[in-house]
Design an enzyme around this catalytic site. Structure first.
Site: not given
Ligand code: NAD
Ligand code: ZN
Length: 225
Positions: A105, A176, A201, A218
């Protein structure tokens, strides 16, 4: 390639560096949702507002340091064939020492002129003028990042697809999985018989197909490797 590892990272890997994710807590700026700011439409309507948000994020990122998770990935590169494909624009993988990094990105320190298309690095933070102007033609600059609804650069995407199809282990950290086409990569890896491991998580759509889901932050999850 035999024994190759691809790591797909998202905003969650930088959360422990104090950079808010888009969908987690603390990500809101002046009550705007990122989806209302990181779009070509928002920029066309109000470039000053979008740049004020980017200026805020650039200042946060400038103050942030790579965390243990970024460092561990950089360490792993010395021992194995590993490529990081990141959705992040913060450059923290490179600052931690990772060399093989694909930025899907773009990067928050790069700008692109909407008039003459020049693209260059602009590190000054906070920005002296908002919105900033092109150093070549005085035109309006935009962040050289991919916004919602914009296509990814073709060369970057095809490299990411190629590595994903070939790898043996596909590790997904802190995403996500809701932003496409990045969110498709774990599924592509699985189709091509890679083992998929997720560190997050929270449960995500990727958890459905992951061979192993590590429900940890992480930095904690990566220590298991
Ligand atoms: P997202 O905000 O949609 O999701 C973040 C994910 O990270 C969530 O699933 C959350 O459970 C997880 N997470 C939160 N804390 C974590 C931790 N300590 N360890 C591991 N996981 C954790 O992010 P996305 O999937 O990357 O998609 C949003 C888009 O916006 C992407 O393009 C993204 O890179 C960009 N963005 C980038 C930055 C950055 O450059 N640092 C920050 C925000 C958003
Ligand atoms: Zn220009």
């Amino acid at each position: 390639m035999k024994g190759s590892v691809v790591v797909l990272t998202g905003a969650g890997i930088s959360a422990e560096s104090g950079i808010p994710t888009f969908r987690g807590e603390g990500g809101l700026w002046k009550n705007f949702k990122p989806e209302e700011l990181a779009t070509p439409q928002a920029f066309a309507k109000n470039p000053k507002l979008v740049w004020e948000w980017y200026d805020w994020r650039r200042q946060l990122i400038a103050k942030a340091k790579p965390n243990k998770a970024h460092m561990l990935l950089a360490e792993m590169e010395k021992k194995m064939n590993i490529t990081v494909i990141t959705q992040n624009v913060d450059g923290l993988h490179q600052r931690a020492g990772s060399k093989k990094v694909i930025e899907l990105h773009g990067n928050i320190w790069r700008v692109k002129c909407t008039a003459c298309s020049a693209e260059y690095e602009l590190y000054e933070t906070p920005l002296p003028e908002i919105p900033p102007k092109c150093k070549y033609c005085g035109g309006l600059l935009r962040p050289a990042v991919v916004w919602f609804g914009e296509p990814l650069p073709e060369d970057v995407l095809s490299k990411a697809f190629e590595l994903t199809k070939e790898c043996d282990l596909f590790l997904v950290i802190g995403t996500s999985g809701l932003v496409y086409p990045a969110g498709y990569l774990p599924f592509l890896a699985k189709q091509h018989k890679a083992k998929v491991v997720e560190i997050n998580p929270e449960r995500t759509p990727i958890s459905e197909i992951a061979d192993i889901s590590i429900r940890e932050k992480a930095s904690v999850g990566l220590r298991l490797f």
